[in-house]
Design an enzyme around this catalytic site. Sequence first.
Site, PDB file in Angstrom:
ATOM      1  CB  CYS A  90      31.717  46.553  40.013  1.00  0.00           C
ATOM      2  SG  CYS A  90      32.387  45.016  40.633  1.00  0.00           S
ATOM      3  CG  HIS A 116      27.815  42.661  41.225  1.00  0.00           C
ATOM      4  ND1 HIS A 116      28.030  41.508  40.518  1.00  0.00           N
ATOM      5  CD2 HIS A 116      29.042  43.211  41.432  1.00  0.00           C
ATOM      6  CE1 HIS A 116      29.332  41.366  40.292  1.00  0.00           C
ATOM      7  NE2 HIS A 116      29.977  42.396  40.826  1.00  0.00           N
TER       8      HIS A 116
END
Length: 387
Positions: A182, A295
Amino acid sequence: MNSPALSLRHNHFLNGGSALASGIRLPRSISSSSTSSSPFRVRMSLQENGPSVAVVGVTGAVGQEFLSVLSDRNFPYRSIKLLASKRSAGKSMKFEERDYTVEELTEDSFDGIDIALFSAGGSISKKFGPLAAQKGTIVVDNSSAFRMDENVPLVIPEVNPEAMAHVKLGSGKGALIANPNCSTIICLMAVTPLHRRAKVKRMVVSTYQAASGAGAAAMEELVQQTREVLEGKEPTCNIFNQQYAFNLFSHNAPIQPNGYNEEEMKLVKETRKIWSDKDVKVTATCIRVPVMRAHAESVNLQFENPLDENTARDILKNAPGIVVVDDRASNRFPTPLEVSNKDDVAVGRVRRDVSQDGDYGLDIFVCGDQIRKGAALNAVQIAEMLL
Ligand SMILES: NC(=O)c1ccc[n+]([C@@H]2O[C@H](COP(=O)([O-])OP(=O)(O)OC[C@H]3O[C@@H](n4cnc5c(N)ncnc54)[C@H](OP(=O)(O)O)[C@@H]3O)[C@@H](O)[C@H]2O)c1
């Protein structure tokens, strides 16, 4: 007796809605956005000529997001099979207004399946991925099991779609396709358009990674710890081995002999593979922060050719899947909250690196929802390229 029905978004830490019950008010941006959760906007993608699809790990953070993304994007499917562990087998789950029963993943699960979306961890992928491919299924895998296998394409559709050009649905031949890590996806979504213009020589990445990256149980633990700390109690540490609420720490991935943790080395190795550039220099420091979802990454770039900050901003404004949030006057830049449940990766703080000569260095700040673009959305986009 049947287990209680699970709704498509049964995990309240993924949708934010019933997290109120836990005493923590999750922000609206976390609870909104999914078209599939609205009774007025449900799309039916059940189509006779669509592929048969299986979702492996459907009860998890990424698995639930697979269902959301498939529905949001009106992904055509002839049938859909929901697979998880023995623990979840028999549970009922709603998807696009139909009830499904979660089945236990077994060696027979892939008979007649055209596309399987895997998110049940590396060991499950290693065991069942090749088996499914042998049966003619095209597997899009979210784990790290096959990412560095030179025979397995590692794909971000906006970056290197050509890597999977040889994989064809309906050819009768199964295949494995890997979804990158990711943090790598979020980073390369922003950096690749700049790399194409000025060629990155060196990249320094510092990440601020959310609880959701460690799965549904980690999100629950962050909520529980936050409540416990506010109540003056000792925080429960089941998923992480130290206090997470009101704290931050080095990413929990295992440390390698060179001192980097596995998450950091994924950024190094996967960038080289995705860009087909074994010489690009990448270093990373990955940190887990007490953010529920999405994130953030600070990225410092050194280029082979000059690239000024205005040109870089224009390139990013025109890049697919990118939104530029770079308002210096009001100090507004990307935040994890604002990208939560969103498809686009946000980029801001675009500025010349004053430590480098001329226009050969830039700093940028990137935020992306790693369950969505960092996992489920990227995998579904890969599946769409097969149609
Ligand atoms: N979270 C992220 O942002 C993210 C991003 C990129 C990649 N990934 C990768 O995606 C995978 C899943 O992550 P996650 O965050 O969704 O984890 P999670 O929330 O913990 O979900 C794990 C899923 O795997 C299933 N599972 C576990 N053991 C199984 C077994 N023996 N057979 C079949 N299914 C089994 C679980 O089913 P039960 O409910 O039945 O136990 C659950 O559906 C991992 O490989 C992870 O590295 C995650």
